[in-house]
Design an enzyme around this catalytic site. Sequence first.
Site, PDB file in Angstrom:
ATOM      1  N   TYR A 144       1.267  -1.200   0.124  1.00  0.00           N
ATOM      2  CA  TYR A 144       0.437   0.173   0.239  1.00  0.00           C
ATOM      3  C   TYR A 144       1.689   1.438   0.182  1.00  0.00           C
ATOM      4  O   TYR A 144       1.796   1.265   0.639  1.00  0.00           O
ATOM      5  CB  TYR A 144      -0.986  -0.020   1.403  1.00  0.00           C
ATOM      6  CG  TYR A 144      -2.204   1.568   1.204  1.00  0.00           C
ATOM      7  CD1 TYR A 144      -1.754   2.571   2.411  1.00  0.00           C
ATOM      8  CD2 TYR A 144      -3.064   1.706   0.586  1.00  0.00           C
ATOM      9  CE1 TYR A 144      -2.384   3.144   2.419  1.00  0.00           C
ATOM     10  CE2 TYR A 144      -4.012   2.789   0.478  1.00  0.00           C
ATOM     11  CZ  TYR A 144      -3.116   3.502   1.494  1.00  0.00           C
ATOM     12  OH  TYR A 144      -3.738   4.690   1.988  1.00  0.00           O
ATOM     13  N   ASP A 239       9.452   2.918  -0.390  1.00  0.00           N
ATOM     14  CA  ASP A 239       8.057   3.407  -0.055  1.00  0.00           C
ATOM     15  C   ASP A 239       8.739   3.515   1.453  1.00  0.00           C
ATOM     16  O   ASP A 239       7.992   1.766   2.134  1.00  0.00           O
ATOM     17  CB  ASP A 239       6.795   2.830   0.099  1.00  0.00           C
ATOM     18  CG  ASP A 239       6.155   3.273   0.525  1.00  0.00           C
ATOM     19  OD1 ASP A 239       5.157   3.929   0.021  1.00  0.00           O
ATOM     20  OD2 ASP A 239       6.123   4.687   1.816  1.00  0.00           O
ATOM     21  N   LYS A 267       4.609   9.439   8.396  1.00  0.00           N
ATOM     22  CA  LYS A 267       4.526   8.605   9.875  1.00  0.00           C
ATOM     23  C   LYS A 267       5.765   9.257  10.667  1.00  0.00           C
ATOM     24  O   LYS A 267       5.491  10.768  11.272  1.00  0.00           O
ATOM     25  CB  LYS A 267       4.400   7.517   9.731  1.00  0.00           C
ATOM     26  CG  LYS A 267       3.270   7.132   8.617  1.00  0.00           C
ATOM     27  CD  LYS A 267       2.971   5.825   8.803  1.00  0.00           C
ATOM     28  CE  LYS A 267       2.093   4.683   7.544  1.00  0.00           C
ATOM     29  NZ  LYS A 267       1.359   4.788   8.188  1.00  0.00           N
TER      30      LYS A 267
END
Length: 427
Positions: A144, A239, A267
């Site tokens: 994702y 990623d 994050k």
Amino acid sequence: MNRKKSIGYYRRALELIPGGVNSPVRAFKAIGIPPVFIDRARGAKIWDVDGNEYVDYVGSWGPMIMGHAHPRIVSALKKAAPRGTSFGAPTPLEVELAIRVRKAFPSMETLRMVSSGTEAVMSAIRVARGYTGRNKILKFEGCYHGHGDSLLVKAGSGATTFGIPDSLGVPEDLAKHTLNAPYNDLERVKALVNQYPEQIACIIVEPIAGNMGVVLPEKGFLEGLRGICDERRILLVFDEVISGFRAAYGGAQELYGIKADLTCLGKIIGGGLPVGAYGGKEKIMERVAPLGGVYQAGTLSGNPLAMAAGIEALEILKSKKIYQDLEKKTTYLTERISESAEEQGIPVSINRATGMLTVFFTESPVRDYASAKTSDTKRFAKFFIEMLEQGIYLPPSQFEAWFISLVHTQKDLDKTAEACDTAFRKI
Ligand code: KE4
């Protein structure tokens, strides 16, 4: 546990917000009970609006590695706020955070701040396409990368949880440019690269996957991707929105010694405020406006409050011992859960990296999306509810990672292991 107030807030939220939540995975849909509404958090603990206390393994889905309401981050925000919350102009704080990010990720020779992981990935994909002049991208099933259109094709995390890995609203004309291969399957990557010569702009991968649950790269996988990209002039995009500053201070690139051409972060680098970043080789990033023809922009990019929190977060994390301790905690909890499941005859497969783990309710080893999906999601839902009742707050999906923080104590870990004993007995 009494959760009357949460249910009241949920009812109200349902009248205003789709599914009552501002991000789908929060809705507990895969679990089948109303979500708890959070009142406050501190360290490794969160409290819901009914005053119930939980040991938190969601950690805001990764950012809160240093613990909630860390005093140093709170004071950095208290210092920054009175100076103004947003200017839409460059500030020294952005430079300070960029210096720290590049020090940790030397492959990010120049980088740009954005406001989410999605924005970081979307932008990196656009840069890869603009730099190579090619349209196709290759990703991995179950990974994702945020909700950018091109990435919502066989996507993990909430997209898998809700069985919509291919979202409505993504034009076929665009989705056809997104190729997918099984994680850890280099042969399939080679076949796709041969099938679409000179057409693939980048290969994007979670170098340590967290969004089908935790899945690790097998020996040679990442090196293989690096080799294919070098050979075929394809950009390798890591990623590291989850793995960055978690699996190691320098993420998977530090752990595996492989440099990406472009890296996406999010994050942790915001310390709990909205921050994403993308960056890489200067010769690639100089295509980004205002230097080059790849446009990307953002009103709140480099927001001073977010930068202040992010700088403090990376200052807190800048110590080898911190990751050694986090590794020990992860190993301890993994071993305790594994022993408990074995004693109770519950087939589980546990994958882990520093500061993150997933307990898959399947007996087969989990090395990709297909094997992750052999997990018994109904059994996971029962397990989740039993754990919640005992004051352990897990990610409400089989296909997510449990996040351990620096401030989870031995007592928290033992409470979690004992709760597992009870939960395994009951399911
Ligand atoms: P955000 O746009 O949610 O900040 O980041 C997107 C993203 C990109 N790349 C990776 C590897 C990610 O894990 C994410 C977001 N992670 C999910 C949890 N697995 C966020 C939780 C949510 O969707 O609410």
